[in-house]
Design a protein around this motif. Structure first.
Motif, PDB file in Angstrom:
ATOM      1  N   HIS A   1      30.000  28.108 -17.917  1.00 26.00           N
ATOM      2  CA  HIS A   1      29.581  26.538 -17.322  1.00 26.00           C
ATOM      3  C   HIS A   1      29.844  26.477 -16.096  1.00 26.00           C
TER       4      HIS A   1
ATOM      5  N   HIS B   1      26.124  24.318 -14.416  1.00 30.25           N
ATOM      6  CA  HIS B   1      24.534  22.815 -13.521  1.00 30.25           C
ATOM      7  C   HIS B   1      24.111  23.748 -12.527  1.00 30.25           C
TER       8      HIS B   1
ATOM      9  N   HIS C   1      29.409  19.966 -24.119  1.00 27.64           N
ATOM     10  CA  HIS C   1      30.144  19.349 -23.426  1.00 27.64           C
ATOM     11  C   HIS C   1      31.158  18.625 -24.301  1.00 27.64           C
TER      12      HIS C   1
ATOM     13  N   HIS D   1      35.089  21.834 -21.075  1.00 31.02           N
ATOM     14  CA  HIS D   1      36.117  21.312 -21.151  1.00 31.02           C
ATOM     15  C   HIS D   1      36.789  20.917 -21.919  1.00 31.02           C
TER      16      HIS D   1
ATOM     17  N   ASP E   1      31.457  24.730 -13.902  1.00 31.77           N
ATOM     18  CA  ASP E   1      30.546  23.399 -13.888  1.00 31.77           C
ATOM     19  C   ASP E   1      29.564  23.164 -12.787  1.00 31.77           C
TER      20      ASP E   1
END
Ligand SMILES: [Zn+2]
Length: 432
Positions: free
Chosen positions: A64, A66, A214, A251, A302
């Motif tokens: 996960h 970005h 998410h 998460h 993340d």
């Protein structure tokens, strides 16, 4: 080309766990592992590489992130998630051009490859830049364009993000001999509406896609969903058909027992993001409980704005110590479980059953750690050493599909100097 890696220690697949071989050999034929053992193989290899003092592991899978958010590294520290996201991050993101995003992704690739990530899952806009970069540099990537909707009156057909996401899937899913996979993505319950998520999930299922979301990251998100809809975010996605697609859920800090049962029923893979959860003060995800239930728990960094790096070895270390402290029990989350989360489980989440472990017939996605650094001596237990002692900077080789992308500080498929210069300039302009 056939390559033999020799005189190395190897964390090979062993049943449901790992077995450690010392002073061993690993053969690679093209993109596939064709030999692992302590005896020199009889077959001839075109090239041999001496890896004395190295430990070979399966490449790490960052489930996960970005990636272009490395350009926002350090922005808005010490704010609540909602203030951080809506007050600081999104206003800068509004200024990002496709070129910025391309450079940010390249900077992230340098960081990930040099710290042992061989495959990553990404959720960001202008995703074709990440596709092009992955194809050029050789990493594996599950790339998605997240769907959001901020106007309740917008129709599903009118949501350009959903159109872009589906077009991306049709154009690039399976590109680069399968190294690039395109996933579907709903950003989160609190950034979308039911009349978008329902039909988008149906399209994902019809096209055979995988979903990346998410889920219950903060108490506020979880509680407001219950207030708004009378159900938890997990139940909301379940009822909208999202979980009918293989789903990766980042998460999962506030998931309830019932949520976890729904996730188990549908095979949803939770992604643990310990640094992000600690930095943003979100809370402690019930990782041990999820593993005990049999959920396919994975690991991710993340985005760099909430971490502030993309170093999976650091993530492994934090996950290893965090839950012991929280539960006041040092016996939970064993090194083998944590390594599985960062490798084999990640491969399953990404739909890549041909990688995630070092075994004959699997893809040659391999990293090497330097066992000669002071903090890596002595080596009584290579799994504990990897989880508790190793640093990202101990990675001395990163190989994907049999091709070496990084070795002894050198990037073989990326121009590091150029990327560092250009990404630095882009970041200065954005923050100026
Ligand atoms: Zn995220």
């Amino acid at each position: 080309m056939k390559l033999l890696l020799k005189h190395c220690d190897i964390l090979a697949a062993g049943g449901a766990g790992f077995r450690c071989l010392e002073n061993a050999y690993l053969g690679v034929d093209g993109d596939t592992i064709d030999y692992i053992g302590t005896e020199k193989p009889r077959a001839a290899y075109d090239q041999e590489k001496d890896l004395s003092g190295r430990l070979l592991l399966p490449g790490l899978i960052n489930c996960h992130g970005h990636s272009p958010m490395v350009l926002l590294r350090g922005v808005g520290s010490d704010l609540s998630l909602q203030e951080w996201l809506f007050g600081k991050i999104m206003p800068i993101e509004d200024k990002l051009t496709a070129e910025d995003i391309r450079l940010g992704n390249q900077l992230a690739l340098l960081e990930m490859i040099s710290t042992g990530t061989t495959s990553y899952s990404d959720m960001y806009f202008e995703p074709q830049t990440a596709v092009e970069n992955a194809l050029a540099c050789g990493i594996k990537a599950n790339i998605s364009r997240p769907v959001q909707c901020f106007d309740k009156n917008e129709s599903y057909a009118g949501n350009f993000r959903a159109r872009e996401s589906i077009q991306l899937f049709q154009d690039f899913h399976g590109a680069g001999d399968g190294r690039v996979r395109i996933d579907f993505s709903v950003h989160a319950e609190y950034t979308c509406f039911e009349h978008i998520v329902g039909p988008y999930s149906a399209d994902c299922k019809a096209l055979g896609g995988r979903m990346h979301i998410h889920l219950s990251e903060t108490k506020k998100e979880h509680d407001e969903c219950v207030e708004k809809y009378g159900k938890t975010p997990a139940r909301w996605f379940y009822d909208l058909g999202t979980f009918d697609c293989p789903t990766a859920a980042a998460h999962c800090v506030f998931v309830t027992e019932e949520d976890m049962a729904l996730m188990l029923e549908k095979g949803v893979s939770p992604i643990h993001n310990p640094t992000s959860n600690m930095k943003l003060g979100s809370g402690f995800a019930p990782i041990q409980r999820m593993l005990d239930l049999g959920l396919n728990v994975t690991l991710g960094t993340d985005g760099a704005a909430s971490n502030n790096n993309l170093n999976m070895l650091e993530e492994l270390h934090l996950a290893a110590v965090l839950h012991n402290g929280y539960h006041r029990d040092p016996t939970i989350l064993k090194p083998a479980q944590l390594l599985a989360m960062a490798t084999r489980h990640g491969a399953k989440l990404q739909g890549r059953e041909d990688t995630g472990e070092l075994a004959v017939g699997k893809k040659a996605d391999i990293i090497a750690l330097d066992l000669t650094r002071p903090h890596m001596v002595p080596n009584f237990d290579p799994m504990a050493l990897t989880v508790y002692s190793a640093q990202g900077s101990d990675v001395v080789m990163t190989m994907v599909d049999g091709k070496i992308l990084y070795e002894n500080g050198e990037f073989l498929t990326l121009d590091a100097d150029k990327i560092l210069h250009e990404a630095g300039a882009a970041a200065r302009r954005l923050h100026g």
